[in-house]
Scaffold this motif. Structure first.
Motif, PDB file in Angstrom:
ATOM      1  N   PHE A  97      -1.484  24.058  -3.781  1.00 47.71           N
ATOM      2  CA  PHE A  97      -1.460  25.367  -4.838  1.00 47.71           C
ATOM      3  C   PHE A  97      -1.705  24.761  -6.377  1.00 47.71           C
ATOM      4  CE2 PHE A  97       1.336  28.134  -7.525  1.00 47.71           C
ATOM      5  CZ  PHE A  97       0.164  29.349  -7.448  1.00 47.71           C
ATOM      6  N   GLU A  98      -2.584  25.420  -6.766  1.00 42.39           N
ATOM      7  CA  GLU A  98      -2.937  25.031  -8.157  1.00 42.39           C
ATOM      8  C   GLU A  98      -2.178  26.277  -9.204  1.00 42.39           C
ATOM      9  OE1 GLU A  98      -4.554  22.614 -10.798  1.00 42.39           O
ATOM     10  OE2 GLU A  98      -4.747  22.331  -8.769  1.00 42.39           O
ATOM     11  N   GLY A  99      -1.238  25.790  -9.819  1.00 37.81           N
ATOM     12  CA  GLY A  99      -0.488  26.526 -10.666  1.00 37.81           C
ATOM     13  C   GLY A  99      -1.185  26.742 -11.856  1.00 37.81           C
ATOM     14  N   SER A 100      -1.970  28.017 -12.124  1.00 39.58           N
ATOM     15  CA  SER A 100      -2.668  28.014 -13.295  1.00 39.58           C
ATOM     16  C   SER A 100      -2.269  29.152 -14.229  1.00 39.58           C
ATOM     17  CB  SER A 100      -4.255  28.530 -12.932  1.00 39.58           C
ATOM     18  OG  SER A 100      -4.234  29.569 -12.175  1.00 39.58           O
ATOM     19  N   SER A 101      -1.333  29.938 -13.842  1.00 38.73           N
ATOM     20  CA  SER A 101      -0.934  31.196 -14.460  1.00 38.73           C
ATOM     21  C   SER A 101       0.364  30.497 -15.228  1.00 38.73           C
ATOM     22  CB  SER A 101      -0.729  32.315 -13.693  1.00 38.73           C
ATOM     23  OG  SER A 101       0.221  32.174 -12.599  1.00 38.73           O
TER      24      SER A 101
END
Length: 546
Positions: A496-500
């Motif tokens: 998972f890429e936590g961008s927010s």
């Protein structure tokens, strides 16, 4: 081997073959498009099926969610939903990488093929035009030869005719000579035309058409190569999602293995254990001596004042629990409408919730104190007076929550004493003790200590003097809040890429500390081993509570 050498005379065959190849390419594109529609419809139906069978109520409000059977079923539904997402990914890859690209390439191939065959037909037309000119010059030469031979024969006949005049003979000889000269010119023209045609024909069959056929061969081989690559994309699109689908199937297997019948039985006991003492024996009531009967506490139908209850022949004795009908109860704040054991559990839950809210308000008070102290030391960062309304509101909430904690602690102590009393009565009446409870009752000392701590914290001065002076001035600049302890651990099933904002990235298979459970919104707060906290999707985790 190439088409220009081996198939120099198969123009129509090559035209049909290249058209068949383009038709095959278009058929494959249409097949993949319909296959994509099938995948999308399949994924949509799977998602609708999952939505239909997912619990409608949040897990915290649904008692059935505590059973391992229900938890496993929900996990299977989530895995099926993830599986549907992978089918959508397959459809998307096929649509973009096969349908769009091959359809565009097919249009380019059709345009290129049209150009090559137009060039070949123009060459054929030029050769045919040269051949017609050759035929015309040949016929003219043949005609002139016949005319010259005829004129020569006429001149010879007149020359031998004694009756012919000299003028006629001379005229015939001149005519024969003219026709002979014309035949000679036609011969030269025919020879030149033949030489020119043979040169053009050799160029056509040995250079011009072989080049066109070789271009068509190159085009057809490139088309076949692209079509083969498109065939490979079908399996590649499937292989790309095989690892994720395997994890979905593995998750279903884990969910199946997680069903614990014994634990579910224990959960049922914890959910519905009433805590009532078992009823005593029904005493014999001698109606032959109604005035001498001694009332019994355990007998039903005997009023509490000791007077016997007179029953007519048409009235029957009320049924004893569990055969009696339950009356509609009124929900009370202290949960006294519930059986003792359930009342104790609900009070315990309410007490824990109020304690968490109280701790949250205390943390907020400390944060506001720190912020106000910073504002006082550095006025350009903000006005300390602007924090007063929030500080006042926080203090009021703290006072309210402390009173509620004390109230629930008192109710919880009464409920625990009632449960112990019922258990003692039951043990006194029965020779065989009941099964021991699944969990021991809460330690009363811990409850007293917690109550005493809360009382001491509630006695902190809340007067205006206390708010103005010591509550803010006794603040340490080096104060560091101790991090909350994890309530469990979890493993990342997917990357998972936590961008927010508020989220955190995690790698597949990474071990994480569970800091806060899912509140029903699909997000769980975790902490990484190398530091950093944030929210990640709950469906991406395999959670184990402490």
């Amino acid at each position: 081997m190439d088409w220009g050498t081996e198939l120099w005379d198969q123009f129509e065959v090559l035209e049909r073959h290249t058209q068949w190849g383009l038709d095959l390419l278009d058929r494959f594109v249409k097949f993949v498009k319909e296959r994509t529609e099938v995948e999308q419809a399949y994924a949509k139906q799977l998602r609708s099926l999952v939505k239909k069978y997912l619990p409608k109520r949040p897990a915290k409000d649904d008692p059935e969610s505590k059973f391992s059977q229900q938890q496993s079923f929900v996990q299977i539904l989530q895995e099926v939903n993830d599986f549907a997402g992978q089918r959508e990914l397959v459809a998307e890859n096929l649509s973009v990488r096969v349908c769009l690209e091959l359809a565009k390439y097919s249009q380019e191939m059709k345009h290129e093929r049209k150009m090559h065959f137009q060039e070949g037909r123009r060459a054929q037309q030029q050769l045919e035009s040269g051949f017609k000119q050759l035929e015309n010059s040949k016929r003219k030469f043949e005609r002139d030869c016949r005319e010259a031979e005829k004129a020569a024969q006429t001149a010879e006949r007149l020359d031998q005719d004694i009756n012919a005049t000299k003028a006629d003979v001379e005229k015939a000889k001149q005519q024969a000579h003219l026709r002979s000269h014309m035949a000679e010119e036609s011969k030269n023209e025919y020879a030149a035309q033949l030489q020119r045609f043979n040169r053009d024909q050799a160029h056509f069959y040995f250079s011009q058409m072989p080049q066109i056929f070789d271009k068509l061969q190159d085009m057809d081989e490139r088309r076949a190569t692209h079509l083969g690559a498109g065939y490979g994309l079908l399996s590649e699109a499937e292989l790309q999602v095989v690892p994720i689908i395997a994890k979905c199937l593995e998750g279903m297997k884990v969910a199946a293995d997680a069903v614990d019948a014994k634990n579910d039985s224990q959960v049922l006991i914890e959910l519905h254990k009433s805590g009532f003492a078992r009823p005593g024996d029904v005493e014999f009531e001698d109606f032959s001596q109604p005035m001498n009967r001694v009332p019994s506490d355990s007998s039903l139908g005997t009023p509490s004042d000791g007077r016997p209850e007179l029953r007519g022949p048409g009235r029957s004795r009320a049924k004893r629990w569990p055969f009696s009908k339950k009356n509609k109860t009124v929900v009370t704040e202290d949960f006294s409408h519930l059986p003792p054991e359930q009342q104790r559990k609900r009070l315990q839950q309410q007490l824990e919730e109020r304690s968490r809210e109280l701790q949250k308000e205390l943390d907020q008070r400390e944060a506001l104190k720190k912020m106000k102290d910073v504002y006082e030391k550095t006025p350009q960062m903000g006005d300390p007076a602007s924090l007063e309304p929030r500080i006042t509101e926080t203090l009021n909430n703290i006072e309210r929550l402390k009173l509620e904690v004390q109230k629930y602690e008192a109710w919880l102590a009464e409920a625990e004493s009632r449960v112990l009393s019922n258990r003692g009565d039951s043990l006194g009446r029965h020779t065989r003790p009941p099964d021991p409870p699944a969990s021991a009752p809460p330690d009363s000392s811990n409850s007293n200590n917690r109550s005493q701590d809360n009382k001491e914290s509630s006695e902190e001065p809340l007067s205006e003097e206390g708010q103005d002076a010591p509550i803010y001035t006794e603040f340490d600049e080096d104060f560091e809040e101790e991090p909350a302890s994890p309530i469990g651990h979890c493993v990342a099933i997917y990357h998972f890429e936590g961008s927010s904002e508020g989220t955190i990235s995690m790698a597949e298979g990474e071990d994480l500390s569970l800091m806060e459970e899912d509140k029903g919104d699909g997000w769980t707060r975790v902490r990484r081993k190398q530091g950093g906290e944030g929210y990640v999707p709950t469906s991406y985790l395999r959670v184990t509570l402490n």
